[in-house]
Every structure is written in C-alpha cells, then in structure tokens.
Write an enzyme that holds these catalytic residues in place. Structure first.
Site, PDB file in Angstrom:
ATOM      1  CG  ASN A 225     -33.511 -11.735 -33.057  1.00 16.22           C
ATOM      2  OD1 ASN A 225     -32.956 -12.343 -32.160  1.00 16.22           O
ATOM      3  ND2 ASN A 225     -34.586 -12.221 -33.694  1.00 16.22           N
ATOM      4  CE  LYS A 304     -22.707 -10.872 -52.260  1.00 14.36           C
ATOM      5  NZ  LYS A 304     -21.255 -10.776 -52.211  1.00 14.36           N
ATOM      6  CE  LYS A 354     -44.995  -8.634 -26.676  1.00  7.48           C
ATOM      7  NZ  LYS A 354     -43.607  -8.469 -27.060  1.00  7.48           N
TER       8      LYS A 354
HETATM    9  O1  C5P Z   1     -45.121 -10.627 -30.855  1.00  5.38           O
HETATM   10  P1  C5P Z   1     -43.907 -10.472 -29.984  1.00  5.38           P
HETATM   11  O2  C5P Z   1     -42.638 -10.797 -30.710  1.00  5.38           O
HETATM   12  O3  C5P Z   1     -43.834  -9.155 -29.322  1.00  5.38           O
HETATM   13  O4  C5P Z   1     -44.084 -11.553 -28.809  1.00  5.38           O
HETATM   14  C1  C5P Z   1     -43.051 -12.263 -28.232  1.00  5.38           C
HETATM   15  C2  C5P Z   1     -43.527 -13.643 -27.830  1.00  5.38           C
HETATM   16  O5  C5P Z   1     -44.226 -14.257 -28.900  1.00  5.38           O
HETATM   17  C3  C5P Z   1     -42.391 -14.571 -27.534  1.00  5.38           C
HETATM   18  O6  C5P Z   1     -42.850 -15.559 -26.625  1.00  5.38           O
HETATM   19  C4  C5P Z   1     -42.091 -15.162 -28.891  1.00  5.38           C
HETATM   20  O7  C5P Z   1     -41.434 -16.431 -28.783  1.00  5.38           O
HETATM   21  C5  C5P Z   1     -43.483 -15.318 -29.464  1.00  5.38           C
HETATM   22  N1  C5P Z   1     -43.537 -15.142 -30.922  1.00  5.38           N
HETATM   23  C6  C5P Z   1     -43.880 -16.224 -31.709  1.00  5.38           C
HETATM   24  N2  C5P Z   1     -43.986 -16.066 -33.060  1.00  5.38           N
HETATM   25  C7  C5P Z   1     -43.780 -14.868 -33.631  1.00  5.38           C
HETATM   26  C8  C5P Z   1     -43.436 -13.751 -32.840  1.00  5.38           C
HETATM   27  C9  C5P Z   1     -43.307 -13.942 -31.488  1.00  5.38           C
HETATM   28  O8  C5P Z   1     -44.057 -17.334 -31.190  1.00  5.38           O
HETATM   29  N3  C5P Z   1     -43.890 -14.739 -34.932  1.00  5.38           N
END
Ligand code: C5P
Length: 416
Positions: A225, A304, A354
């Site tokens: 990303n 690949k 969240k």
């Molecule tokens: O679940 P989501 O991506 O919406 O939440 C974002 C928060 O959760 C951020 O603090 C991100 O670093 C953390 N996160 C995590 N592990 C994941 C997904 C998100 O620690 N697999």
C-alpha cells in the site's frame, strides 16, 4: 547536505528557533565538520556565536566560521570588542548551551579539571551552570579516546553535568578505524534538538510499527500500500527525543533510522506480528502506525507466474493476516496501545468504531489519501473521553504533540 545513516533528513527548520549557542571549536581535523554544523544549526533557526581555540585556527579559519555564523568569531580572552572586556562572561549569558564540537582530548581534560587558560575553557567555566548546558562532541584518535585518562575525564565532565554527544565509530583521519570520530553535523543537530525536548517518556519503553507491509504473490510481485512510514518514524523519533527507549519495527521503506532508535526491518504482516508479539509485554507503550495489509495471497508462488497467451488472469486466493494491534491489546500484560486509522471518509466514526473493535484506549485517525507520502498531516485523537483534532502540522511536530498526549495518559510507573 550530509547523508549520515543515523540522521533524519526531515527538515529541521524551526526546531531550534530562539535558541542561542556558543559553538566552541578545539583542535582537530573534525573542525571541517564544524562549518557544516554551523549551517545546520542556523538552518534550524538558532543563532550561533563561534569561539575558537588557537589549535582550532590551525584547522579552519575564523573567516569561514564568521561567514557561516554571520557573527565575528571570538578567539582570545583579551579581545577588546566587549565594552567591559569580559568576553568570557558575556558570551554565555544569553546562550542556551555551549556546544564544543570538535572537543579534543586536551580540551576535555581541561573541562574535567576546571582549567581556564583560553577563552573557550574560560567561557565553559564561567557559564551559568543552571541555565546554559554544556554539550561536548569528542573527536580524536581511537587510542586517545580509549585511554583511561580520557575515559576518566569524560566521566568527570558528565558527572559535572555535561552531555557527551557520540563519538561515532569508523574511519579516522589518521587512517585507523575505531571509536572517536566526531558525529556528523546532522547527527549533532538532531541530538541538540532532542536535548531540548521535554523528557516526558524518560524511563519508558516504546514499541512502534511503521510503514506498509509487502505480501508476496510470487518472487517478483506483491500486494502493498501507499504508506510511506513517515508518521511512524516521526513518532519513533519523538518518543526517543522524549527520553524513551524505542524499538521500531518497520515494513519496507527507504527511511533513515531516527537517532537512538533500535530498528527491526520486516516485510510481511506475519513477520511484523512475529517480531512485535514477543517484544510487546516488555514495553510501556505500543504505537501501531503501520499500514498492515489485511490480506495476503494464501500461497505465494515459488516461481514467477507466467502470462500464457489466451489464458485468463489468475485468481489469487487471499488469506487474512493476523491483527497485530488487537493481539497486543489482548495480552494479559499489554502495554498502553495506540492504534491508527487511515481512512478516506467518515474519519471520526471509523476511528471511534476501531477503538472499540480493537480494544485499545486511544486511536489516532488521519485521512490516508491526504497524507500518504507527505511530510504533514492532521490527526484526530479518539479516546474514551471524546475526540480532539491536532494539526495540521508537520508529522514530526504532530508526533511530538502525540507523544505528550500519550505520556499524560500512562499509568504512573511503579518504581518500588
Ligand atoms: O484494522 P485496521 O487496518 O482498520 O486498523 C488499523 C490499525 O490497526 C492500525 O493501528 C494498524 O497498525 C493496526 N493493524 C494491525 N494489524 C493488522 C491490521 C491493522 O496492527 N493486521
């Protein structure tokens, strides 16, 4: 601009605004770095009054230092320019710090003994010790640095309240390799900036995740990303500046490690999870800034994937990644957890949801598309009490403000 590996290239503009330094140069080849250091301090907003010892004048001229500092250089205690003829007193009365860079072995010995036989050592001794710091950046041959006499003198100046910056290790002007090199100018600048930050996290251990993760599809392709890691790196830097012991677990980004921060590089969400989980219980704070991929290709191809004529595009089965933040928050001895929410819309609502879903006390919302890759941001802090906007501002300024907010929310440490 120097490119030392430990320094942060972030624009330090304004970080030393209103600060005044006496920059003392003593004899050493590293005097050439003092020219660049002067520029860095001035660029960061400071005013700089250069004082040179006789030995320093053998290595660089007062002309250069005057031009860069925009102030006439002082070299002699008998300089009659000061109306009261007391340059050694006047020099430090408006100064926030005397910064001796380079500091030779001989000069450190003088400081340790309180000797005052030249203008710079006089000024160090005559400084108002309670409000004018003494910062010393040693520069010498490795044998001179390692000598018990030098180590004794360094310990003495530290006991007397001085702060020693460095030295670094590496190639030396004499051709030898070892400890004793002066730090690079941008490293000294960052250490000086850190020195003036309030130590609101002294004695605390902070764990930070930053950057994107990269989930391989095959050996040459992957899912990732747009996270640049800048916000997380700024938080790691701000926490270190605030006196914390900081570990930064970073996804694939090309950012320099902030000074004094221990860094672990990982690629995938699973690797980040496996690095973070065992570390988390030993920390007071966990800040999950990383943009962790929610899913990964269930099975990364070993070779690949080839485009065969006439065939449809492959369908890639995805598997869920572990939620690192939620897993840390569930630990019995969980640190104080701070989550990030990078959203494209309805920021407050998503951040509130969240916070509850992840079971963390504080979530920081920001608009992903508006901030990815940039040096500035706006944050929305959401906790049980409500929400508060911070910014807009640089990521570093916001990180410092966030660190202060976190520090206020921490339980008082049991030191018994
Ligand atoms: O679940 P989501 O991506 O919406 O939440 C974002 C928060 O959760 C951020 O603090 C991100 O670093 C953390 N996160 C995590 N592990 C994941 C997904 C998100 O620690 N697999």
């Amino acid at each position: 601009m120097s490119d030392s590996p430990g320094a942060t290239p972030a624009d330090a503009a304004g970080d030393l605004a209103g600060r005044h330094f006496v920059l003392g140069l003593t004899g050493g080849v590293a005097c050439y770095k003092a020219a660049e250091l002067t520029r860095e301090l001035v660029k960061a907003g400071a005013t700089v009054q250069v004082v040179m010892t006789e030995a320093a004048e053998q290595f660089i001229t007062a002309v250069t230092m005057q031009a860069l500092s925009n102030r006439a250089v002082y070299t002699s205690p008998w300089d009659a320019r000061a109306p009261n003829n007391m340059a050694h007193i006047n020099l430090t009365r408006e100064a926030d710090a005397v910064l001796v860079a380079p500091a030779s072995a001989d000069f450190i010995a003088k400081l340790a003994q309180g000797r005052a036989d030249d203008l710079l050592s006089l000024a160090c001794l005559a400084r108002p010790i309670g409000r004018c710091a003494l910062l010393v950046a040693p520069a010498m041959n490795r044998e001179m640095w390692a000598h018990p006499a030098t180590q004794r003198n360094v310990a003495q100046v530290v006991a007397d309240g001085a702060v020693v910056l460095g030295p670094a290790s590496g190639d030396q002007a004499c051709g030898e390799v070892g400890d004793g090199r002066m730090l690079e100018p941008d490293e000294i600048r960052d250490d000086v900036i850190a020195f003036f930050q309030p130590k609101v996290l002294a004695g605390r251990k902070v764990l930070v995740t930053a950057g994107p993760t990269y989930e391989p599809i095959d050996p040459v392709r992957g899912v990732t990303n747009l996270s640049s890691g800048k916000m997380g790196f700024a938080i790691a830097r701000a926490a270190a500046e605030a006196g914390a012991e900081v570990t930064l677990v970073a996804g694939p980004v090309a950012l320099p490690t902030p000074r004094g921060v221990a860094r672990l590089d990982v690629r995938t969400a699973q690797q980040m999870h496996d690095a973070v989980l065992p570390l988390a219980p030993g920390h007071d704070v966990f800040v999950a800034t990383a943009a962790v991929a929610d899913w990964r290709p269930a099975q990364a191809a070993e070779r690949k994937l080839k485009k065969a004529d006439g065939h449809d595009a492959p369908t890639i089965a995805m598997a869920a990644n572990p939620d690192i933040l939620a897993a840390v928050a569930r630990l019995p001895n969980a640190p104080y957890c701070v989550g990030f929410a990078a959203e494209s819309h309805d920021l407050a609502k998503h951040a509130r949801d969240k916070r509850v879903r992840k079971g963390v006390p504080l979530v920081v919302g920001n608009l992903g598309p508006a901030t990815f890759g940039r040096d500035d941001n706006t944050l929305l802090l959401v906790d049980a009490q409500g929400e508060r906007e911070m910014g807009p501002g640089t990521k570093l300024a916001l990180a410092r403000a966030l660190v202060r907010e976190i520090a206020q929310r921490l339980p008082v440490k049991d030191t018994a």
